[in-house]
Design a protein around this motif. Structure first.
Motif, mmCIF file in Angstrom:
data_model
loop_
_atom_site.group_PDB
_atom_site.id
_atom_site.type_symbol
_atom_site.label_atom_id
_atom_site.label_comp_id
_atom_site.label_asym_id
_atom_site.label_seq_id
_atom_site.Cartn_x
_atom_site.Cartn_y
_atom_site.Cartn_z
ATOM 1 N N PRO A 165 0.810 -1.226 0.000
ATOM 2 C CA PRO A 165 0.000 0.000 0.000
ATOM 3 C C PRO A 165 0.843 1.276 0.000
ATOM 4 O O PRO A 165 0.392 2.318 -0.471
ATOM 5 N N LEU A 166 2.082 1.190 0.498
ATOM 6 C CA LEU A 166 2.950 2.369 0.457
ATOM 7 C C LEU A 166 3.338 2.720 -0.978
ATOM 8 O O LEU A 166 3.431 3.899 -1.329
ATOM 9 N N ILE A 167 3.526 1.708 -1.798
ATOM 10 C CA ILE A 167 3.830 1.960 -3.213
ATOM 11 C C ILE A 167 2.617 2.582 -3.900
ATOM 12 O O ILE A 167 2.761 3.502 -4.711
ATOM 13 N N ILE A 168 1.426 2.128 -3.549
ATOM 14 C CA ILE A 168 0.209 2.747 -4.097
ATOM 15 C C ILE A 168 0.125 4.204 -3.656
ATOM 16 O O ILE A 168 -0.199 5.088 -4.459
ATOM 17 N N ALA A 169 0.419 4.478 -2.395
ATOM 18 C CA ALA A 169 0.386 5.863 -1.902
ATOM 19 C C ALA A 169 1.395 6.729 -2.645
ATOM 20 O O ALA A 169 1.103 7.887 -2.983
ATOM 21 N N LEU A 170 2.572 6.181 -2.912
ATOM 22 C CA LEU A 170 3.584 6.924 -3.671
ATOM 23 C C LEU A 170 3.062 7.269 -5.067
ATOM 24 O O LEU A 170 3.166 8.414 -5.517
ATOM 25 N N MET A 171 2.478 6.289 -5.739
ATOM 26 C CA MET A 171 1.971 6.538 -7.089
ATOM 27 C C MET A 171 0.764 7.471 -7.074
ATOM 28 O O MET A 171 0.582 8.275 -7.994
ATOM 29 N N ALA A 172 -0.059 7.411 -6.024
ATOM 30 C CA ALA A 172 -1.177 8.351 -5.898
ATOM 31 C C ALA A 172 -0.649 9.769 -5.721
ATOM 32 O O ALA A 172 -1.205 10.725 -6.289
ATOM 33 N N SER A 173 0.425 9.920 -4.967
ATOM 34 C CA SER A 173 1.042 11.239 -4.782
ATOM 35 C C SER A 173 1.606 11.763 -6.102
ATOM 36 O O SER A 173 1.479 12.948 -6.410
ATOM 37 N N ILE A 174 2.213 10.867 -6.853
ATOM 38 C CA ILE A 174 2.742 11.264 -8.170
ATOM 39 C C ILE A 174 1.601 11.685 -9.081
ATOM 40 O O ILE A 174 1.678 12.706 -9.766
ATOM 41 N N TYR A 175 0.510 10.921 -9.074
ATOM 42 C CA TYR A 175 -0.662 11.278 -9.871
ATOM 43 C C TYR A 175 -1.172 12.666 -9.505
ATOM 44 O O TYR A 175 -1.487 13.482 -10.374
ATOM 45 N N GLU A 176 -1.230 12.957 -8.220
ATOM 46 C CA GLU A 176 -1.733 14.247 -7.748
ATOM 47 C C GLU A 176 -0.845 15.413 -8.184
ATOM 48 O O GLU A 176 -1.333 16.528 -8.314
ATOM 49 N N THR A 177 0.440 15.186 -8.356
ATOM 50 C CA THR A 177 1.343 16.265 -8.755
ATOM 51 C C THR A 177 1.416 16.453 -10.263
ATOM 52 O O THR A 177 1.991 17.430 -10.730
ATOM 53 N N ALA A 178 0.844 15.525 -11.004
ATOM 54 C CA ALA A 178 0.940 15.579 -12.461
ATOM 55 C C ALA A 178 0.167 16.763 -13.026
ATOM 56 O O ALA A 178 -0.945 17.068 -12.582
ATOM 57 N N SER A 179 0.763 17.415 -14.008
ATOM 58 C CA SER A 179 0.046 18.472 -14.719
ATOM 59 C C SER A 179 -1.066 17.824 -15.546
ATOM 60 O O SER A 179 -1.056 16.619 -15.795
ATOM 61 N N ARG A 180 -2.005 18.635 -15.954
ATOM 62 C CA ARG A 180 -3.166 18.110 -16.694
ATOM 63 C C ARG A 180 -2.753 17.289 -17.913
ATOM 64 O O ARG A 180 -3.310 16.225 -18.162
ATOM 65 N N ASP A 181 -1.751 17.744 -18.656
ATOM 66 C CA ASP A 181 -1.343 17.024 -19.863
ATOM 67 C C ASP A 181 -0.505 15.780 -19.557
ATOM 68 O O ASP A 181 -0.266 14.969 -20.450
ATOM 69 N N ARG A 182 -0.084 15.585 -18.317
ATOM 70 C CA ARG A 182 0.704 14.402 -17.911
ATOM 71 C C ARG A 182 -0.069 13.484 -16.970
ATOM 72 O O ARG A 182 0.445 12.470 -16.527
ATOM 73 N N ARG A 183 -1.292 13.842 -16.667
ATOM 74 C CA ARG A 183 -2.084 13.083 -15.689
ATOM 75 C C ARG A 183 -2.332 11.643 -16.129
ATOM 76 O O ARG A 183 -2.404 10.746 -15.302
ATOM 77 N N VAL A 184 -2.459 11.395 -17.417
ATOM 78 C CA VAL A 184 -2.685 10.029 -17.893
ATOM 79 C C VAL A 184 -1.523 9.117 -17.485
ATOM 80 O O VAL A 184 -1.737 7.952 -17.129
ATOM 81 N N PHE A 185 -0.289 9.634 -17.506
ATOM 82 C CA PHE A 185 0.863 8.830 -17.086
ATOM 83 C C PHE A 185 0.783 8.514 -15.592
ATOM 84 O O PHE A 185 1.080 7.395 -15.170
ATOM 85 N N GLY A 186 0.363 9.494 -14.808
ATOM 86 C CA GLY A 186 0.181 9.264 -13.375
ATOM 87 C C GLY A 186 -0.912 8.246 -13.100
ATOM 88 O O GLY A 186 -0.780 7.401 -12.211
ATOM 89 N N ALA A 187 -1.997 8.318 -13.876
ATOM 90 C CA ALA A 187 -3.100 7.362 -13.704
ATOM 91 C C ALA A 187 -2.642 5.952 -14.064
ATOM 92 O O ALA A 187 -2.954 4.982 -13.354
ATOM 93 N N MET A 188 -1.907 5.821 -15.149
ATOM 94 C CA MET A 188 -1.395 4.507 -15.548
ATOM 95 C C MET A 188 -0.434 3.960 -14.492
ATOM 96 O O MET A 188 -0.492 2.768 -14.147
ATOM 97 N N ALA A 189 0.430 4.820 -13.963
ATOM 98 C CA ALA A 189 1.363 4.387 -12.917
ATOM 99 C C ALA A 189 0.598 3.888 -11.696
ATOM 100 O O ALA A 189 0.959 2.857 -11.100
ATOM 101 N N LEU A 190 -0.456 4.580 -11.332
ATOM 102 C CA LEU A 190 -1.263 4.195 -10.175
ATOM 103 C C LEU A 190 -1.981 2.866 -10.416
ATOM 104 O O LEU A 190 -2.010 1.992 -9.542
ATOM 105 N N VAL A 191 -2.536 2.677 -11.594
ATOM 106 C CA VAL A 191 -3.236 1.424 -11.912
ATOM 107 C C VAL A 191 -2.259 0.245 -11.898
ATOM 108 O O VAL A 191 -2.545 -0.800 -11.289
ATOM 109 N N PHE A 192 -1.107 0.395 -12.544
ATOM 110 C CA PHE A 192 -0.126 -0.698 -12.551
ATOM 111 C C PHE A 192 0.381 -0.987 -11.135
ATOM 112 O O PHE A 192 0.609 -2.146 -10.777
ATOM 113 N N ALA A 193 0.534 0.039 -10.313
ATOM 114 C CA ALA A 193 0.946 -0.173 -8.914
ATOM 115 C C ALA A 193 -0.139 -0.925 -8.152
ATOM 116 O O ALA A 193 0.169 -1.782 -7.310
ATOM 117 N N GLY A 194 -1.394 -0.634 -8.447
ATOM 118 C CA GLY A 194 -2.493 -1.346 -7.797
ATOM 119 C C GLY A 194 -2.512 -2.828 -8.156
ATOM 120 O O GLY A 194 -2.714 -3.687 -7.289
#
Length: 184
Positions: free
Chosen positions: A39-68
């Motif tokens: 779950p700590l890795i998921i939290a890390l990827m969720a934090s990365i998703y939250e910091t992503a700019s609008r045009d990079r958010r898809v990469f953050g979402a993909m990172a979060l899904v793969f971490a899940g």
């Protein structure tokens, strides 16, 4: 969490040597630490998703899904190892093993994809570039580790261990610096 795991694993290797497997109680502690790290890795990827700019958010979402996906697989493997695996004397992490293959799918493939997807979230120079490169290198090394089980040469899988065992903790340290700087 990574430092605690390295210390416990180092202790286990010291006690067992390089030829014998790490056994309980050290192995049980390593498995429990792995369950906590998911779950700590998921939290890390969720934090990365939250910091992503609008045009990079898809990469953050993909990172979060793969971490899940990675966390779910890892949790299942290590729960089995801590419970029924011990009661049935089933060796989980000996190759070839179905559960070990699932473990490597999680760490090498899905975590590797997660780290590679997280990397493009960080655009720019300085700490952002260092974040991008540390995530990309850790992800690439993790993905290369998939080759080992595919060709049946587990020595090649150790490349993946470099990715998630060394690269991920380094990336996490870099990201902690990024997040602290971003708060200021």
């Amino acid at each position: 969490m990574g430092a605690a795991y390295v210390l416990v694993a180092g202790f286990g290797i010291f006690r067992a040597g390089l030829d014998d497997p790490i056994v309980d109680p050290t192995l049980a502690v390593m498995e429990a630490l792995t369950l906590v790290s998911a779950p700590l890795i998921i939290a890390l990827m969720a934090s990365i998703y939250e910091t992503a700019s609008r045009d990079r958010r898809v990469f953050g979402a993909m990172a979060l899904v793969f971490a899940g996906v990675m966390a779910g697989l890892i949790s299942a493997v290590h729960f089995v190892a801590l419970t029924s695996g011990r009661q049935t004397d089933f060796a989980v992490l000996e190759w070839p093993s179905t559960l070990y293959a699932v473990e490597l799918l999680a760490w090498d493939f899905f975590l590797g994809l997660s780290l590679l997807c997280a990397a493009p979230v960080f655009v720019g120079s300085g700490i952002r570039a260092l974040s991008r490169w540390s995530l990309a290198v850790a992800g690439a090394l993790s993905l290369i580790g998939v080759v080992g089980p595919i060709v049946g040469d587990m020595a090649l899988q150790r490349i993946g261990i470099l990715g998630y065992g060394i690269g991920l903790p380094i990336a996490a340290l870099v990201l902690s610096r990024f997040f602290r700087q971003d708060e200021d």
